[in-house]
Design a protein around this motif. Structure first.
Motif, PDB file in Angstrom:
ATOM      1  N   ALA A  52     -80.578 -66.754  38.003  1.00  0.00           N
ATOM      2  CA  ALA A  52     -79.235 -66.828  38.600  1.00  0.00           C
ATOM      3  C   ALA A  52     -79.316 -67.111  40.095  1.00  0.00           C
ATOM      4  O   ALA A  52     -78.599 -67.973  40.621  1.00  0.00           O
ATOM      5  CB  ALA A  52     -78.482 -65.523  38.350  1.00  0.00           C
ATOM      6  N   GLY A  75     -71.331 -65.884  36.504  1.00  0.00           N
ATOM      7  CA  GLY A  75     -71.462 -67.317  36.724  1.00  0.00           C
ATOM      8  C   GLY A  75     -70.546 -67.860  37.790  1.00  0.00           C
ATOM      9  O   GLY A  75     -70.515 -69.072  38.010  1.00  0.00           O
ATOM     10  N   VAL A 135     -74.997 -61.230  34.170  1.00  0.00           N
ATOM     11  CA  VAL A 135     -75.211 -62.122  35.310  1.00  0.00           C
ATOM     12  C   VAL A 135     -73.957 -62.971  35.478  1.00  0.00           C
ATOM     13  O   VAL A 135     -73.645 -63.805  34.617  1.00  0.00           O
ATOM     14  CB  VAL A 135     -76.436 -63.030  35.087  1.00  0.00           C
ATOM     15  N   PRO A 158     -72.246 -65.679  30.653  1.00  0.00           N
ATOM     16  CA  PRO A 158     -73.445 -64.936  31.091  1.00  0.00           C
ATOM     17  C   PRO A 158     -73.117 -63.567  31.649  1.00  0.00           C
ATOM     18  O   PRO A 158     -73.958 -62.662  31.585  1.00  0.00           O
ATOM     19  CB  PRO A 158     -74.046 -65.854  32.172  1.00  0.00           C
ATOM     20  N   LEU A 184     -72.964 -62.320  45.074  1.00  0.00           N
ATOM     21  CA  LEU A 184     -73.876 -62.180  43.937  1.00  0.00           C
ATOM     22  C   LEU A 184     -75.029 -61.248  44.293  1.00  0.00           C
ATOM     23  O   LEU A 184     -75.418 -60.384  43.500  1.00  0.00           O
ATOM     24  CB  LEU A 184     -74.407 -63.553  43.533  1.00  0.00           C
ATOM     25  N   GLY A 241     -86.088 -70.969  36.271  1.00  0.00           N
ATOM     26  CA  GLY A 241     -85.649 -70.567  37.599  1.00  0.00           C
ATOM     27  C   GLY A 241     -86.316 -71.384  38.691  1.00  0.00           C
ATOM     28  O   GLY A 241     -85.663 -71.821  39.651  1.00  0.00           O
ATOM     29  N   THR A 246     -74.349 -72.357  34.148  1.00  0.00           N
ATOM     30  CA  THR A 246     -75.642 -72.521  34.821  1.00  0.00           C
ATOM     31  C   THR A 246     -76.008 -71.608  35.989  1.00  0.00           C
ATOM     32  O   THR A 246     -77.200 -71.266  36.099  1.00  0.00           O
ATOM     33  CB  THR A 246     -75.817 -73.984  35.272  1.00  0.00           C
ATOM     34  N   PRO A 247     -75.265 -71.186  36.955  1.00  0.00           N
ATOM     35  CA  PRO A 247     -73.839 -71.332  37.242  1.00  0.00           C
ATOM     36  C   PRO A 247     -73.625 -72.186  38.500  1.00  0.00           C
ATOM     37  O   PRO A 247     -73.866 -71.735  39.612  1.00  0.00           O
ATOM     38  CB  PRO A 247     -73.411 -69.903  37.534  1.00  0.00           C
ATOM     39  N   SER A 262     -80.495 -70.683  40.721  1.00  0.00           N
ATOM     40  CA  SER A 262     -79.478 -71.669  40.375  1.00  0.00           C
ATOM     41  C   SER A 262     -78.492 -71.860  41.521  1.00  0.00           C
ATOM     42  O   SER A 262     -78.076 -72.984  41.819  1.00  0.00           O
ATOM     43  CB  SER A 262     -78.732 -71.245  39.101  1.00  0.00           C
ATOM     44  N   VAL A 299     -84.013 -63.160  34.430  1.00  0.00           N
ATOM     45  CA  VAL A 299     -82.642 -63.651  34.334  1.00  0.00           C
ATOM     46  C   VAL A 299     -81.964 -63.601  35.700  1.00  0.00           C
ATOM     47  O   VAL A 299     -81.285 -64.553  36.113  1.00  0.00           O
ATOM     48  CB  VAL A 299     -81.841 -62.825  33.302  1.00  0.00           C
ATOM     49  N   PHE A 300     -82.163 -62.490  36.431  1.00  0.00           N
ATOM     50  CA  PHE A 300     -81.617 -62.408  37.792  1.00  0.00           C
ATOM     51  C   PHE A 300     -82.224 -63.499  38.675  1.00  0.00           C
ATOM     52  O   PHE A 300     -81.526 -64.135  39.472  1.00  0.00           O
ATOM     53  CB  PHE A 300     -81.902 -61.030  38.402  1.00  0.00           C
TER      54      PHE A 300
END
Length: 501
Positions: free
Chosen positions: A154, A326, A324, A318, A439, A478, A268-269, A157, A150-151
């Motif tokens: 992010a 966004g 996470v 998110p 981030l 990803g 998405t972000p 993205s 997941v990281f």
């Protein structure tokens, strides 16, 4: 039905006089922050975050989130009246908003902007209400490998779907990872990058970095530009509001499309700025009056404002359900949750129901309160721009210094804030994005921890990140997000010969 019951309990938490007062204060402060170029939602939340440490977490997050909603509203005021975007996502609003003000329709433009902002935010809050518990319950299945994926999604993205050059995004993100690594290694206990300094044993506090990068950096840049404010006066009366509201239903399809674009870009972000431009561009291509866009078309105000608020609000989905963020502001709020001892993610919905549903309920009420405040107080907020920036800038600098000092009551933090401020100034001058850097500072250590735990479980094998359908899907998404510009260009080249044929 369970979500509705939890939401009603959230309203009971919010509807205390203290939380309602914090809500109004947050909206007013947020609008002022949004009106002043050089600040913005992320900056305002970062600067004022230390002042909430003595407050209950629910009240603190209500205050800070309402500052965010207010900043979203405030950006439209300067865009329409002064042709100065108070926020990056308000740039598209200037295209038709300011021509409307020049044509004597400032009241109509402001009413359309505020109402569209409310609609976009309301749509996004409904999405959060319905989707967040589902995402959170699904995320309970996540182990270290799934968390890292997941990281990874992010980070990728931001690189592949952001508007900045990928090389600069990666460079900013790498700098954030280095800063996140300073201090004590959580796995081995070894010191890293402290260079013998006792002040760096606990690493860089993300809040000091954010205040410096956003607050000080933006102020230095704005002072260099020497902004002078010249614009149109405006007042909104009930007649103008009612006439504009009667006209807005004609653009329901534009509003719905902008809501969907905004929510997608927020989750998405990609962010509110690309959402506003994309929504404006699509509205211009599909509208019957597309050739009149740029000359004062009300639909050109509805589209970007709706999308920007939908994106800005949905970015919290998110953050709450997966941990996470966004958007840059969501990243700052995530850091606030960690400071208050709350761990964003699926367990937050189980262990801190009052907090989560109180926040979601405050989103509904905050946007209603925000709409009422901005519709009734436009002349007051516009008058703020009459104050010379030479007076406003020192006040903001003092607030930043106080905020940095109160984190640990340490003058070293104030010095580091100034260092980060100068660094932020040069990064902005060189067009390096700050959002990926923030981030990486916030999530860098968590991503590293999940990565190393996954390797320990698999005894060093990278195949753990493709060991099951869930983690494989997220990792592939990803990679697709990372190489999205190249894939879209390749797809375009493949279609060109077919069209020529």
């Amino acid at each position: 039905m369970e979500s509705i019951g939890d939401l009603m309990h959230g309203f009971a938490v919010v509807l205390s006089w203290q939380n309602l007062l914090y809500m109004v204060i947050g909206i007013v402060l947020g609008v002022i922050i949004g009106v002043l170029p050089g600040l913005g939602g992320a900056n305002g939340v970062a600067i004022l975050l230390p002042l909430t440490f003595s407050m209950p977490p629910t009240s603190a997050i209500i205050l800070l989130s309402c500052i965010y909603w207010g900043a979203l509203f405030g950006g439209a005021i300067t865009s329409i009246l002064f042709n100065i975007p108070g926020e990056p996502w308000s740039v598209a609003t200037t295209f038709d908003g300011h021509p409307m003000a020049q044509n004597g329709k400032a009241g109509e433009a402001l009413t359309a902007a505020f109402t569209s902002s409310f609609v976009g935010a309301l749509f996004a809050v409904i999405v959060i209400t319905l989707a967040a518990p589902l995402v959170a319950s699904f995320a309970l299945q996540f182990g270290p490998a799934e968390k890292f994926s997941v990281f990874f999604l992010a980070f990728c993205s931001f690189v592949g779907m952001g508007k900045e050059p990928p090389t600069k995004t990666i460079a900013a993100m790498m700098l954030g990872f280095v800063l996140a690594a300073v201090g004590t290694d959580t796995v081995t206990g070894q010191l890293r990058l402290t260079f013998g300094s006792t002040e760096l044993l606990s690493g860089f506090d993300f809040l000091i970095a954010v205040i410096g990068l956003f607050g000080i950096g933006e102020i230095l840049l704005t002072m260099e530009e020497g902004l002078s404010f010249r614009g149109k006066a405006a007042s909104i009366n009930p007649t103008v509001v009612w006439q504009t509201w009667k006209e807005l239903p004609r653009y329901w399809m534009t509003s719905l499309r902008s809501c969907l674009i905004g929510c997608w870009m927020g989750i998405t972000p990609a962010g509110a700025t690309p959402a506003s431009f994309m929504s404006y561009g699509i509205a211009k291509r599909t509208s019957r009056n597309g050739d009149k866009f740029g000359q004062g078309e009300i639909e050109g105000v509805v589209a970007p404002e709706t999308a920007a608020h939908a994106a800005g609000t949905s970015a919290l989905l998110p953050m709450l359900s997966l941990g996470v963020p966004g958007s840059p502001t969501a990243a700052v709020l995530l850091g606030g949750l960690l400071i208050w001892g709350l761990q964003p993610g699926p367990l937050l919905f189980v262990e801190q129901k009052d907090f989560v549903w109180g926040l979601i309920a405050s989103m509904y009420l905050g946007n209603i309160v925000g709409l009422i405040i901005v519709l009734t107080m436009v002349p007051f907020f516009a008058a703020i721009l009459r104050v010379p920036f030479s007076i406003i800038a020192p006040i903001i600098l003092v607030i930043c210094a106080i905020g940095a000092y109160t984190v640990h009551n340490n003058t070293f933090d104030v010095v580091m804030m100034l260092v980060f401020g100068v660094a932020g100034y040069f990064l902005k001058k060189c067009n390096y994005p700050l959002a990926p850097l923030v981030l990486a500072i916030v999530l860098g250590d968590k991503a590293e921890e999940s990565f190393r735990q996954s390797l320990l479980i698999s005894q060093g094998g990278l195949g753990v990140f493709f060991s099951n359908a869930l983690v494989s899907t997220i990792m592939v998404l990803g990679l697709v997000a990372l190489f999205w510009p190249a894939l879209s260009n390749l797809y375009g080249r493949l279609l060109t010969p077919r069209r020529a044929a």
